[in-house]
Design a protein around this motif. Structure first.
Motif, PDB file in Angstrom:
ATOM      1  N   LEU A 521       3.291  -9.495   1.738  1.00  0.00           N
ATOM      2  CA  LEU A 521       2.290  -8.462   2.018  1.00  0.00           C
ATOM      3  C   LEU A 521       1.913  -8.462   3.502  1.00  0.00           C
ATOM      4  O   LEU A 521       1.734  -7.386   4.104  1.00  0.00           O
ATOM      5  CB  LEU A 521       1.058  -8.677   1.152  1.00  0.00           C
ATOM      6  N   VAL A 522       1.774  -9.628   4.094  1.00  0.00           N
ATOM      7  CA  VAL A 522       1.464  -9.709   5.532  1.00  0.00           C
ATOM      8  C   VAL A 522       2.529  -8.987   6.339  1.00  0.00           C
ATOM      9  O   VAL A 522       2.219  -8.211   7.274  1.00  0.00           O
ATOM     10  CB  VAL A 522       1.339 -11.184   5.970  1.00  0.00           C
ATOM     11  N   GLN A 523       3.788  -9.195   5.998  1.00  0.00           N
ATOM     12  CA  GLN A 523       4.874  -8.557   6.749  1.00  0.00           C
ATOM     13  C   GLN A 523       4.865  -7.037   6.576  1.00  0.00           C
ATOM     14  O   GLN A 523       5.132  -6.291   7.522  1.00  0.00           O
ATOM     15  CB  GLN A 523       6.210  -9.154   6.313  1.00  0.00           C
ATOM     16  N   VAL A 524       4.537  -6.580   5.360  1.00  0.00           N
ATOM     17  CA  VAL A 524       4.469  -5.137   5.119  1.00  0.00           C
ATOM     18  C   VAL A 524       3.324  -4.525   5.921  1.00  0.00           C
ATOM     19  O   VAL A 524       3.479  -3.478   6.573  1.00  0.00           O
ATOM     20  CB  VAL A 524       4.305  -4.852   3.616  1.00  0.00           C
ATOM     21  N   LEU A 525       2.154  -5.147   5.889  1.00  0.00           N
ATOM     22  CA  LEU A 525       1.002  -4.625   6.632  1.00  0.00           C
ATOM     23  C   LEU A 525       1.276  -4.626   8.136  1.00  0.00           C
ATOM     24  O   LEU A 525       0.897  -3.683   8.847  1.00  0.00           O
ATOM     25  CB  LEU A 525      -0.242  -5.469   6.316  1.00  0.00           C
ATOM     26  N   HIS A 526       1.930  -5.657   8.621  1.00  0.00           N
ATOM     27  CA  HIS A 526       2.290  -5.715  10.042  1.00  0.00           C
ATOM     28  C   HIS A 526       3.241  -4.575  10.391  1.00  0.00           C
ATOM     29  O   HIS A 526       3.093  -3.919  11.436  1.00  0.00           O
ATOM     30  CB  HIS A 526       2.926  -7.066  10.361  1.00  0.00           C
ATOM     31  N   ALA A 527       4.219  -4.323   9.507  1.00  0.00           N
ATOM     32  CA  ALA A 527       5.168  -3.235   9.755  1.00  0.00           C
ATOM     33  C   ALA A 527       4.486  -1.872   9.724  1.00  0.00           C
ATOM     34  O   ALA A 527       4.928  -0.926  10.400  1.00  0.00           O
ATOM     35  CB  ALA A 527       6.297  -3.287   8.729  1.00  0.00           C
ATOM     36  N   LEU A 528       3.407  -1.750   8.929  1.00  0.00           N
ATOM     37  CA  LEU A 528       2.639  -0.498   8.872  1.00  0.00           C
ATOM     38  C   LEU A 528       1.723  -0.329  10.076  1.00  0.00           C
ATOM     39  O   LEU A 528       1.038   0.694  10.208  1.00  0.00           O
ATOM     40  CB  LEU A 528       1.798  -0.465   7.585  1.00  0.00           C
ATOM     41  N   GLY A 529       1.671  -1.320  10.953  1.00  0.00           N
ATOM     42  CA  GLY A 529       0.818  -1.246  12.133  1.00  0.00           C
ATOM     43  C   GLY A 529      -0.612  -1.658  11.881  1.00  0.00           C
ATOM     44  O   GLY A 529      -1.476  -1.508  12.752  1.00  0.00           O
ATOM     45  N   ARG A 530      -0.913  -2.207  10.712  1.00  0.00           N
ATOM     46  CA  ARG A 530      -2.281  -2.617  10.359  1.00  0.00           C
ATOM     47  C   ARG A 530      -2.409  -4.125  10.607  1.00  0.00           C
ATOM     48  O   ARG A 530      -2.548  -4.940   9.710  1.00  0.00           O
ATOM     49  CB  ARG A 530      -2.575  -2.247   8.912  1.00  0.00           C
ATOM     50  N   THR A 531      -2.349  -4.465  11.899  1.00  0.00           N
ATOM     51  CA  THR A 531      -2.252  -5.866  12.304  1.00  0.00           C
ATOM     52  C   THR A 531      -3.495  -6.667  11.941  1.00  0.00           C
ATOM     53  O   THR A 531      -3.403  -7.815  11.474  1.00  0.00           O
ATOM     54  CB  THR A 531      -2.003  -5.951  13.818  1.00  0.00           C
ATOM     55  N   ASP A 532      -4.661  -6.081  12.167  1.00  0.00           N
ATOM     56  CA  ASP A 532      -5.889  -6.814  11.847  1.00  0.00           C
ATOM     57  C   ASP A 532      -5.963  -7.123  10.350  1.00  0.00           C
ATOM     58  O   ASP A 532      -6.376  -8.217   9.946  1.00  0.00           O
ATOM     59  CB  ASP A 532      -7.116  -6.005  12.274  1.00  0.00           C
ATOM     60  N   GLU A 533      -5.593  -6.147   9.535  1.00  0.00           N
ATOM     61  CA  GLU A 533      -5.604  -6.359   8.086  1.00  0.00           C
ATOM     62  C   GLU A 533      -4.592  -7.428   7.695  1.00  0.00           C
ATOM     63  O   GLU A 533      -4.858  -8.276   6.840  1.00  0.00           O
ATOM     64  CB  GLU A 533      -5.307  -5.039   7.376  1.00  0.00           C
ATOM     65  N   ALA A 534      -3.424  -7.390   8.334  1.00  0.00           N
ATOM     66  CA  ALA A 534      -2.405  -8.401   8.074  1.00  0.00           C
ATOM     67  C   ALA A 534      -2.918  -9.789   8.443  1.00  0.00           C
ATOM     68  O   ALA A 534      -2.712 -10.770   7.722  1.00  0.00           O
ATOM     69  CB  ALA A 534      -1.139  -8.081   8.863  1.00  0.00           C
ATOM     70  N   ARG A 535      -3.637  -9.884   9.571  1.00  0.00           N
ATOM     71  CA  ARG A 535      -4.185 -11.157   9.997  1.00  0.00           C
ATOM     72  C   ARG A 535      -5.218 -11.691   8.982  1.00  0.00           C
ATOM     73  O   ARG A 535      -5.270 -12.878   8.678  1.00  0.00           O
ATOM     74  CB  ARG A 535      -4.825 -10.994  11.374  1.00  0.00           C
ATOM     75  N   ASP A 536      -6.036 -10.760   8.451  1.00  0.00           N
ATOM     76  CA  ASP A 536      -7.043 -11.172   7.456  1.00  0.00           C
ATOM     77  C   ASP A 536      -6.380 -11.696   6.184  1.00  0.00           C
ATOM     78  O   ASP A 536      -6.824 -12.698   5.594  1.00  0.00           O
ATOM     79  CB  ASP A 536      -7.955  -9.993   7.119  1.00  0.00           C
ATOM     80  N   VAL A 537      -5.334 -11.011   5.723  1.00  0.00           N
ATOM     81  CA  VAL A 537      -4.618 -11.453   4.522  1.00  0.00           C
ATOM     82  C   VAL A 537      -3.978 -12.813   4.756  1.00  0.00           C
ATOM     83  O   VAL A 537      -4.010 -13.703   3.895  1.00  0.00           O
ATOM     84  CB  VAL A 537      -3.566 -10.407   4.107  1.00  0.00           C
ATOM     85  N   LEU A 538      -3.408 -13.005   5.952  1.00  0.00           N
ATOM     86  CA  LEU A 538      -2.795 -14.291   6.274  1.00  0.00           C
ATOM     87  C   LEU A 538      -3.838 -15.403   6.295  1.00  0.00           C
ATOM     88  O   LEU A 538      -3.598 -16.509   5.786  1.00  0.00           O
ATOM     89  CB  LEU A 538      -2.088 -14.200   7.628  1.00  0.00           C
ATOM     90  N   ALA A 539      -5.017 -15.103   6.863  1.00  0.00           N
ATOM     91  CA  ALA A 539      -6.076 -16.114   6.900  1.00  0.00           C
ATOM     92  C   ALA A 539      -6.513 -16.491   5.487  1.00  0.00           C
ATOM     93  O   ALA A 539      -6.753 -17.668   5.184  1.00  0.00           O
ATOM     94  CB  ALA A 539      -7.266 -15.579   7.702  1.00  0.00           C
ATOM     95  N   GLU A 540      -6.615 -15.495   4.608  1.00  0.00           N
ATOM     96  CA  GLU A 540      -6.978 -15.765   3.213  1.00  0.00           C
ATOM     97  C   GLU A 540      -5.931 -16.651   2.544  1.00  0.00           C
ATOM     98  O   GLU A 540      -6.258 -17.593   1.818  1.00  0.00           O
ATOM     99  CB  GLU A 540      -7.112 -14.443   2.463  1.00  0.00           C
TER     100      GLU A 540
END
Length: 566
Positions: A521-540
């Motif tokens: 999911l982090v990789q998908v969000l990063h690819a969608l350009g939603r970097t902050d959201e990807a970072r939050d998911v990774l932190a979780e």
């Protein structure tokens, strides 16, 4: 099927056995003339020889005739059994009729006649025998009704059974035992509407009777009305605070409603009344653990083990508590104390996994190899050894172990699948596909093989349309499987459909908060350009499993280091 079932049920009512030699001839109230005695002896011999030849109809007829001639009830019973072996219901009716004429007060004969006439489709005759049965003073205990239900339940459809029980209630409308058995029968046959009506009638007869209240609560519980069941039981317990079965029933209703704290309180009340109640103590321990109170859970389990009750279960759950607390050494010690019971194998496997995780892989593998194995456990233990070797970086050794087993069972699906996972680790994709293809030849809808093959192709970025088809076939078989949903999200990511990929990965994550799903999911969000959201998911994800290699790899690859996750 009729013959087998009826013989099993009726045999408890029959004291004679048609396959044994005839008992000495007994004479009824009227003396027999010599010619009649000679004929009776001849008929008995003929019947015994007929039994040996399997000529059950002839044997039943002879036994029935001699029973009526001599007044010997034992021979009537023997005739019934011979008739049943021959699947001759009319002959069984005739023999039971002789039994009833000889012993008009016999409840067994009357019950059999009710059952046989119903089996033969003679409803009116069955009703007449039922009336005769209920007229007998000797019939009317709860056990009598239970025996009648047991006899009928094996041989007539539910509607016919309830027709008989309705007839009982018509003749004995205020018989609490009859209402009780009626309700039990309705519950067993899942006729909740009937159970509701009869349990209400019973409760009106015995408003504060413990059995009536408990049965009514059981009906409400099985009707998905756990709140009403709990309310009824709470009212009863307010008047009878030391009624153990009432507290246990309340706890079960509260468990059904996921009211875990209240259920724990109910079990604790049982323990105040009956400190030696092992079932309540185990339940209290498990609930305390589920509610996060490990101290109370541990205290209850230690008491259970000290009392010498449910010791294997107590030791197993003490091991789980220690494992959850991160105390690997103590967890291993507790699991080692599980000597038998339902958790023996699970405890053994947990010991091995903890040993391997602690750096003692050889000891873990040896533990499983040397353990006592039932026939049904052999494959599971072998696969567990293979998995330990695979996770411990010894894929080649795992392959050899599985290959040896496949010599004896070349088409065992579990062994083939396990080897395919080993071959994937060994980076031998062609060999892996060979095993997965073989599985699908043997079982075309095997979800594990479909998903594994599709995911492997997707992960390699190869033949993505084929991978998509394989994973979709797996999902069709198991639509709520989080592993397959993760695979589908991953192949859609590889194909560039990021929106759909996110949807399926979030669905998988809601069912299985696994590190690999988080990483995808982090990789998908990063690819969608939603970097902050990807970072939050990774932190979780890292908060859950801070040392997971897959998450760390994604973090490093995507450059998502921050103050928290460095």
């Amino acid at each position: 099927m009729y013959k087998r079932l009826l013989i099993l049920v009726v045999s408890s009512l029959l004291l004679g056995c048609a396959s044994q030699p005839a008992a000495p001839l007994r004479v009824g109230s009227a003396p027999l003339r010599d010619t009649n005695r000679e004929q009776a002896v001849l008929d008995l011999l003929t019947a015994d020889f007929a039994i040996q030849r399997g000529a059950y109809a002839e044997a039943a007829a002879k036994y029935t005739a001699v029973a009526e001639l001599t007044g010997d009830v034992g021979l009537a019973r023997r005739a019934i059994q011979a008739a049943l072996y021959g699947q001759d219901v009319p002959a069984a009716i005739a023999a039971a009729g002789v039994w009833q004429r000889l012993r008009p007060d016999s409840t067994d004969a009357a019950q059999l006649l009710v059952a046989f006439e119903l089996q033969n489709g003679n409803i009116e005759a069955a009703r007449a025998h039922l009336r005769a049965l209920l007229a007998l003073d000797a019939f009317g205990s709860r056990q009598d009704y239970l025996n009648l239900v047991r006899l009928l339940n094996q041989n007539v459809p539910p509607q016919t059974l309830f027709g008989v029980l309705d007839g009982v209630l018509e003749l004995r409308p205020t018989d609490a035992d009859a209402l009780y058995v009626y309700t039990l029968s309705a519950l067993e046959l899942e006729d909740l509407e009937r159970a509701q009506r009869s349990s209400e009638r019973l409760l009106r007869l015995q408003e504060d009777g413990a059995e009536a209240v408990l049965l009514r609560a059981q009906v409400l519980h099985q009707s998905d009305q756990w709140q009403a069941a709990a309310a009824r039981l709470s009212q009863f317990l307010a008047r009878h605070p030391r009624h153990v079965r009432g507290h246990l029933a309340l706890a079960r209703a509260l468990l059904d409603g996921k009211e875990y704290a209240a259920a724990l309180a109910a079990f604790e009340q049982v323990l105040r009344i009956e400190p030696a109640n092992a079932d309540a103590r185990l339940a209290a321990a498990l609930l305390a653990g589920q509610l996060g109170d490990r101290r109370v859970a541990r205290e209850q389990l230690l008491k259970l083990a000290a009392d010498g009750q449910r010791t294997d279960q107590a030791h197993f759950y003490l091991g789980k508590l220690a494992e959850d607390a991160g105390d690997t050494r103590q967890a291993i010690d507790w699991y080692a104390k599980v000597g038998g019971g339902e958790h023996r194998l699970d405890a053994l496997l947990r010991r091995a996994e903890l040993l391997a995780a602690s750096g003692h892989l050889d000891a873990a593998v040896d533990l499983l190899a040397q353990a006592h194995q039932d026939e049904g456990e052999r494959l599971r233990l072998l696969l567990a050894r293979s998995d330990l070797l695979l996770q411990g970086g010894r894929a080649a050794q795992a392959e050899r172990l599985i290959n040896e087993a496949l010599v004896e069972q070349p088409d065992n699906l579990e062994l083939l699948f396990a080897r395919s996972m080993v071959l994937d680790k060994l980076n031998r994709p062609a060999d892996m596909e060979r095993d997965l293809k073989r599985i699908l030849e043997l079982d075309p809808d095997n979800t594990n093989a479909l998903n594994a093959w599709g995911y492997t192709l997707a992960d390699r970025g190869e033949r993505l349309d084929e991978a998509h088809r394989l994973i979709q076939r797996a999902l069709d078989q198991s639509p709520d499987n989080p592993y397959i949903l993760d695979s589908l999200g991953w192949v859609l990511y590889r194909k560039g459909d990021l929106t759909a990929a996110e949807r399926y990965l979030r669905q998988a994550l809601s069912l299985l908060p696994d590190a690999e799903v988080y990483a995808h999911l982090v990789q998908v969000l990063h690819a969608l350009g939603r970097t902050d959201e990807a970072r939050d998911v990774l932190a979780e994800a890292l908060a859950r499993t801070p040392h997971d290699a897959r998450l760390r790899h994604v973090r490093d690859t995507l450059g998502m280091h921050d103050g928290q996750n460095k």
